[in-house]
Scaffold this motif. Structure first.
Motif, PDB file in Angstrom:
ATOM      1  N   LEU A  84       0.834  -1.196   0.000  1.00  0.00           N
ATOM      2  CA  LEU A  84       0.000   0.000   0.000  1.00  0.00           C
ATOM      3  C   LEU A  84       0.872   1.250   0.000  1.00  0.00           C
ATOM      4  N   SER A  85       0.245   2.352  -0.398  1.00  0.00           N
ATOM      5  CA  SER A  85       1.013   3.605  -0.446  1.00  0.00           C
ATOM      6  C   SER A  85       0.813   4.342   0.869  1.00  0.00           C
ATOM      7  N   PHE A  86       1.618   5.373   1.040  1.00  0.00           N
ATOM      8  CA  PHE A  86       1.504   6.174   2.263  1.00  0.00           C
ATOM      9  C   PHE A  86       0.106   6.795   2.325  1.00  0.00           C
ATOM     10  N   PRO A  87      -0.456   6.941   3.535  1.00  0.00           N
ATOM     11  CA  PRO A  87      -1.844   7.414   3.652  1.00  0.00           C
ATOM     12  C   PRO A  87      -2.000   8.890   3.325  1.00  0.00           C
ATOM     13  N   GLY A  88      -3.258   9.276   3.146  1.00  0.00           N
ATOM     14  CA  GLY A  88      -3.607  10.689   2.932  1.00  0.00           C
ATOM     15  C   GLY A  88      -3.889  11.332   4.271  1.00  0.00           C
ATOM     16  N   GLY A  89      -4.804  12.265   4.275  1.00  0.00           N
ATOM     17  CA  GLY A  89      -5.166  12.884   5.557  1.00  0.00           C
ATOM     18  C   GLY A  89      -5.179  14.403   5.414  1.00  0.00           C
ATOM     19  N   CYS A  90      -5.458  15.102   6.485  1.00  0.00           N
ATOM     20  CA  CYS A  90      -5.528  16.565   6.457  1.00  0.00           C
ATOM     21  C   CYS A  90      -4.113  17.140   6.453  1.00  0.00           C
ATOM     22  N   ALA A  91      -4.047  18.407   6.031  1.00  0.00           N
ATOM     23  CA  ALA A  91      -2.748  19.077   5.975  1.00  0.00           C
ATOM     24  C   ALA A  91      -2.406  19.655   7.340  1.00  0.00           C
ATOM     25  N   ILE A  92      -2.581  18.873   8.408  1.00  0.00           N
ATOM     26  CA  ILE A  92      -2.333  19.444   9.742  1.00  0.00           C
ATOM     27  C   ILE A  92      -0.924  19.152  10.218  1.00  0.00           C
ATOM     28  N   GLY A  93      -0.187  18.470   9.382  1.00  0.00           N
ATOM     29  CA  GLY A  93       1.189  18.186   9.788  1.00  0.00           C
ATOM     30  C   GLY A  93       1.769  17.119   8.874  1.00  0.00           C
ATOM     31  N   GLN A  94       3.022  16.814   9.068  1.00  0.00           N
ATOM     32  CA  GLN A  94       3.717  15.866   8.186  1.00  0.00           C
ATOM     33  C   GLN A  94       3.146  14.459   8.333  1.00  0.00           C
ATOM     34  N   ARG A  95       2.719  14.100   9.508  1.00  0.00           N
ATOM     35  CA  ARG A  95       2.049  12.833   9.835  1.00  0.00           C
ATOM     36  C   ARG A  95       2.843  11.615   9.337  1.00  0.00           C
ATOM     37  N   PRO A  96       4.061  11.460   9.838  1.00  0.00           N
ATOM     38  CA  PRO A  96       4.872  10.300   9.451  1.00  0.00           C
ATOM     39  C   PRO A  96       4.278   9.003  10.022  1.00  0.00           C
ATOM     40  N   ILE A  97       4.795   7.865   9.532  1.00  0.00           N
ATOM     41  CA  ILE A  97       4.316   6.572  10.068  1.00  0.00           C
ATOM     42  C   ILE A  97       5.495   5.738  10.564  1.00  0.00           C
ATOM     43  N   ASP A  98       6.569   6.425  10.942  1.00  0.00           N
ATOM     44  CA  ASP A  98       7.777   5.700  11.398  1.00  0.00           C
ATOM     45  C   ASP A  98       7.493   4.821  12.616  1.00  0.00           C
ATOM     46  N   LEU A  99       6.633   5.302  13.518  1.00  0.00           N
ATOM     47  CA  LEU A  99       6.348   4.511  14.730  1.00  0.00           C
ATOM     48  C   LEU A  99       5.569   3.241  14.380  1.00  0.00           C
TER      49      LEU A  99
END
Ligand code: EPZ
Length: 417
Positions: free
Chosen positions: A110-125
């Motif tokens: 799967l590709s990285f998720p979308g979401g609101c422009a409220i921040g970079q919202r990484p998924i490293d954790l």
């Protein structure tokens, strides 16, 4: 693109039932991937975000049906283990399909998720936690190729930050892993507890959900079940802000008071009186709010970051100065500039917002750029003199079910065009 036209300064009254929690629905819909057979979800809100999750479930091979607030998911067997970019990009909530599909199929792309422009919202954790469970994850050009060549194995995992999404991905991938997983510094949001309740009803063995340490004992498989989602505490907080800025008395039905434990005192300090009876909450606002002094957003049970924008809108016409410290996301004041067009006096600097209450806001043409910012502009429109033309209604529809109807049922003058 539809717009909301809000004619402000109408007093609200009456009662409204709060919708089911969006941030419960998204992980629980993903969890249906794990549960064989049929799951029935009650109080599942009809939102663009939940419809996006249902599209992903159908793409993967599930059958879904909706009748009002009840959603059926028939998981007779997945036919795919990849999620196309177009579907992933629609919401941030799609990232929890990572753990669910990986656990069920042994691999996922799967590709990285979308979401609101409220921040970079990484998924490293998320990725670090899944690797601890034995996942092999390759990140290339925005795509994730994940496999579990030797299956997923229980492990001791500690999150450096109590990430809601990372906690959900661990629950989803550990509940059918081999052995026991201990998750330390887990997110404690009520939606985590709701997800665990659904999974346990499906046969999982999760203990401690809602606390900082969660224990997951892997089981062989899960079967579908019926589950009623918790009410949406952020929608409840938003409706409290709507009543607060219009000097109204309204009743919210179907709320869980303990989920609002960090929100109610803030409005009480500003002069709002609450009275609770069973699952109802009566909200009685003063003619004009006092300032809320200092608000810090924190992981649950602290003040929720998702309620920051509606609260900021309420502070804009309060009597006095309010300082907000947004500690969770790095770009969550985009609504401040739009509120300034309505006459608000707000200065933002990094994580801080300084709000000098003004006696009155004025209707204007404003544009939302994220979900809770859209809610903030609707709150401001309700108390502004004149008509507010709110663009970016699509953002509102990500998280608020038929919001214009809810507000109109309380006496607001709101039209969607
Ligand atoms: C969930 O987002 C909610 N979304 C958000 O609600 C909510 O604001 C947030 O939790 C905090 O409560 C859903 O449940 C769909 P996080 P999530 O992982 O899971 C950083 C709304 O308005 N982080 O707890 O993305 C991240 O950048 C939405 O309904 C990492 O650095 O939140 C952020 O600063 C907005 N690396 C902080 O942690 C990671 O791998 C909190 O993120 C993950 C997160």
């Amino acid at each position: 693109m539809s717009k909301l036209y809000i004619t402000g300064q109408k007093r609200l009254s009456g009662a409204v039932t709060v919708q089911g929690a969006k941030n419960s629905a998204l992980p629980i819909l993903a969890a249906c991937v794990l549960a064989r057979g049929e799951s029935v979800l009650y109080r599942c809100p009809q939102l663009s975000d939940t419809e996006a999750s249902l599209r992903i479930l159908r793409w993967l091979g599930c059958r879904t049906e909706r009748a009002d607030g009840t959603v059926l998911v028939h998981n007779d067997g997945l036919t795919r283990c990849d999620i196309p970019d177009a579907l992933m990009r629609q919401t941030r909530g799609s990232i929890v399909f990572l753990g669910a599909v990986l656990a069920r199929q042994g691999k996922v792309r799967l590709s990285f998720p979308g979401g609101c422009a409220i921040g970079q919202r990484p998924i490293d954790l998320h990725l670090k936690a899944l690797r601890r469970l034995g996942a092999v994850i390759r990140e290339r050009h925005g795509w994730l190729d994940c496999r579990a060549p030797h299956g997923l194995k229980g492990a001791d995992i500690t999150l450096p930050f109590p990430s809601v999404g990372a906690t959900e991905n661990v629950l989803l991938s550990a509940c059918t892993a081999e052995g026991v997983t201990t998750l330390t510094n887990a997110a404690r949001e009520p939606e985590i507890r709701d997800l665990a309740d659904y999974l346990n009803r499906c046969g999982a063995r999760i203990s401690g959900a809602g606390e900082s340490v969660i224990m997951i004992e892997g089981v062989r498989s899960l079967s579908g079940c019926a589950h009623a989602l918790i009410p949406d505490r952020i929608v409840a907080a938003t409706l409290i802000a709507c009543a607060a800025v219009t000097g109204s008395t309204v009743t919210l039905k179907g709320v869980v008071h303990s989920h609002l434990a960090a929100v109610l005192p803030v409005f009480e300090d500003a002069g709002v009186a609450f009275s609770a009876r069973e699952d109802e909450l009566r909200v009685a606002a003063p003619q004009r709010l006092r300032s809320m002094k200092i608000i810090r957003t924190m992981p649950y049970p602290g003040f929720p970051t998702d309620a920051q924008a509606p609260l900021l809108a309420a502070a804009a016409t309060a009597d006095g100065t309010t300082v907000i410290m947004e500690n969770i996301f790095e770009n969550r004041y985009r609504h401040a500039a739009e509120l300034a067009r309505m006459g608000a006096d707000i200065k933002t600097e990094g994580k801080f917002a300084l709000i000098e209450g003004v006696p009155r806001l004025y209707g204007a043409a404003v544009e939302a750029s994220d979900l809770r910012g859209a809610a903030a502009l609707a709150v401001a429109g309700l108390c502004a003199e004149g008509v507010t033309e709110l663009g970016g209604v699509c953002y509102l529809e990500r998280g608020y079910e038929r919001f214009e109807e809810v507000l109109s049922s309380l006496g607001a003058d709101v039209k969607k065009v």
